[in-house]
Design a protein around this motif. Structure first.
Motif, short mmCIF file in Angstrom:
data_model
loop_
_atom_site.label_atom_id
_atom_site.label_comp_id
_atom_site.label_asym_id
_atom_site.label_seq_id
_atom_site.Cartn_x
_atom_site.Cartn_y
_atom_site.Cartn_z
N ILE A 68 3.78 -22.32 -17.72
CA ILE A 68 3.84 -22.09 -19.09
C ILE A 68 5.22 -21.70 -19.79
CG2 ILE A 68 2.45 -20.43 -20.79
CD1 ILE A 68 0.24 -19.98 -19.04
N HIS A 69 5.39 -22.26 -20.97
CA HIS A 69 6.49 -21.54 -21.57
C HIS A 69 6.28 -20.71 -22.73
CE1 HIS A 69 9.55 -25.10 -20.73
NE2 HIS A 69 8.82 -24.90 -19.55
N PHE A 70 6.86 -19.59 -22.89
CA PHE A 70 6.80 -18.67 -24.00
C PHE A 70 7.76 -18.83 -24.87
CE2 PHE A 70 4.20 -17.11 -20.40
CZ PHE A 70 3.03 -16.59 -20.85
N TYR A 71 7.39 -19.16 -26.40
CA TYR A 71 8.31 -19.04 -27.31
C TYR A 71 7.84 -18.15 -28.54
CZ TYR A 71 9.33 -23.82 -25.42
OH TYR A 71 9.68 -24.95 -24.59
N TYR A 72 9.01 -17.79 -29.23
CA TYR A 72 8.73 -16.93 -30.52
C TYR A 72 8.61 -17.86 -31.57
CZ TYR A 72 9.43 -12.66 -28.05
OH TYR A 72 9.21 -11.53 -27.13
N GLY A 73 7.62 -17.90 -32.39
CA GLY A 73 7.64 -18.57 -33.75
C GLY A 73 7.40 -17.54 -34.71
N PHE A 74 7.17 -18.28 -35.79
CA PHE A 74 7.08 -17.41 -37.25
C PHE A 74 5.82 -18.25 -37.95
CE2 PHE A 74 8.11 -16.36 -41.57
CZ PHE A 74 8.24 -15.07 -41.48
N ASP A 75 4.83 -17.22 -38.29
CA ASP A 75 3.51 -18.02 -38.90
C ASP A 75 3.67 -17.76 -40.30
OD1 ASP A 75 3.05 -15.31 -39.46
OD2 ASP A 75 1.20 -15.10 -38.32
N GLY A 76 4.79 -17.59 -40.99
CA GLY A 76 4.83 -17.35 -42.21
C GLY A 76 4.78 -16.00 -42.83
N GLU A 77 4.53 -15.11 -42.01
CA GLU A 77 4.36 -13.71 -42.28
C GLU A 77 5.18 -12.85 -41.18
OE1 GLU A 77 0.50 -12.36 -43.44
OE2 GLU A 77 -0.08 -14.01 -44.42
N ALA A 78 4.80 -12.94 -40.02
CA ALA A 78 5.22 -12.20 -38.82
C ALA A 78 5.59 -13.34 -37.73
CB ALA A 78 4.39 -11.52 -38.42
N GLN A 79 6.50 -12.65 -36.86
CA GLN A 79 6.88 -13.42 -35.37
C GLN A 79 5.79 -13.44 -34.66
OE1 GLN A 79 10.32 -11.69 -34.06
NE2 GLN A 79 11.06 -13.69 -32.79
N GLN A 80 5.31 -14.42 -33.93
CA GLN A 80 4.27 -14.45 -32.94
C GLN A 80 4.96 -15.22 -31.77
OE1 GLN A 80 1.27 -13.37 -33.77
NE2 GLN A 80 1.65 -13.01 -35.88
N LEU A 81 4.45 -14.65 -30.63
CA LEU A 81 4.57 -15.24 -29.35
C LEU A 81 3.74 -16.64 -29.09
CD1 LEU A 81 6.48 -15.16 -26.80
CD2 LEU A 81 4.51 -13.66 -25.60
N VAL A 82 4.03 -17.66 -28.71
CA VAL A 82 3.25 -18.65 -28.90
C VAL A 82 3.31 -19.35 -26.99
CG1 VAL A 82 2.87 -21.24 -29.27
CG2 VAL A 82 3.50 -19.38 -30.77
N ALA A 83 2.21 -19.39 -26.60
CA ALA A 83 2.05 -20.06 -25.19
C ALA A 83 1.93 -21.59 -25.36
CB ALA A 83 1.08 -19.31 -24.46
N VAL A 84 3.01 -22.21 -24.27
CA VAL A 84 2.99 -23.75 -24.50
C VAL A 84 3.08 -24.12 -23.07
CG1 VAL A 84 4.22 -25.76 -25.15
CG2 VAL A 84 4.05 -23.63 -26.59
N GLY A 85 2.06 -25.17 -22.47
CA GLY A 85 2.06 -25.66 -21.31
C GLY A 85 3.43 -26.30 -20.78
N ALA A 86 3.45 -26.36 -19.63
CA ALA A 86 4.91 -27.20 -19.24
C ALA A 86 4.55 -28.03 -17.95
CB ALA A 86 6.12 -26.18 -18.80
N ASP A 87 5.13 -29.09 -17.83
CA ASP A 87 5.06 -29.97 -16.65
C ASP A 87 5.74 -29.52 -15.35
OD1 ASP A 87 7.49 -31.06 -16.78
OD2 ASP A 87 6.81 -32.79 -17.58
#
Length: 65
Positions: A34-53
């Motif tokens: 799993i990769h973890f990225y910081y993203g922005f949902d338009g209001e606040a910063q969120q941590l996003v979990a994304v599968g990795a090969d």
């Protein structure tokens, strides 16, 4: 030390991913981690979990389908 880390900590207090969510992500074909990225949902910063090969690569095409 990267000077961006304190800024991230100041704007993102915490994120939680439950066991079932992480296992569901890892159970998808070809995902080995799993990769973890910081993203922005338009209001606040969120941590996003994304599968990795196995090559530690994120399959962006699969995410944005």
């Amino acid at each position: 030390m990267d000077k961006k880390i304190p800024q991230i900590r100041a704007t993102c207090s915490m994120s939680f991913f439950g066991r079932d969510t992480l296992l569901k992500l890892l159970s998808q074909a070809d995902y080995q981690g799993i990769h973890f990225y910081y993203g922005f949902d338009g209001e606040a910063q969120q941590l996003v979990a994304v599968g990795a090969d196995a090559r530690k690569m994120t399959n962006w095409a699969k995410i944005f389908m």
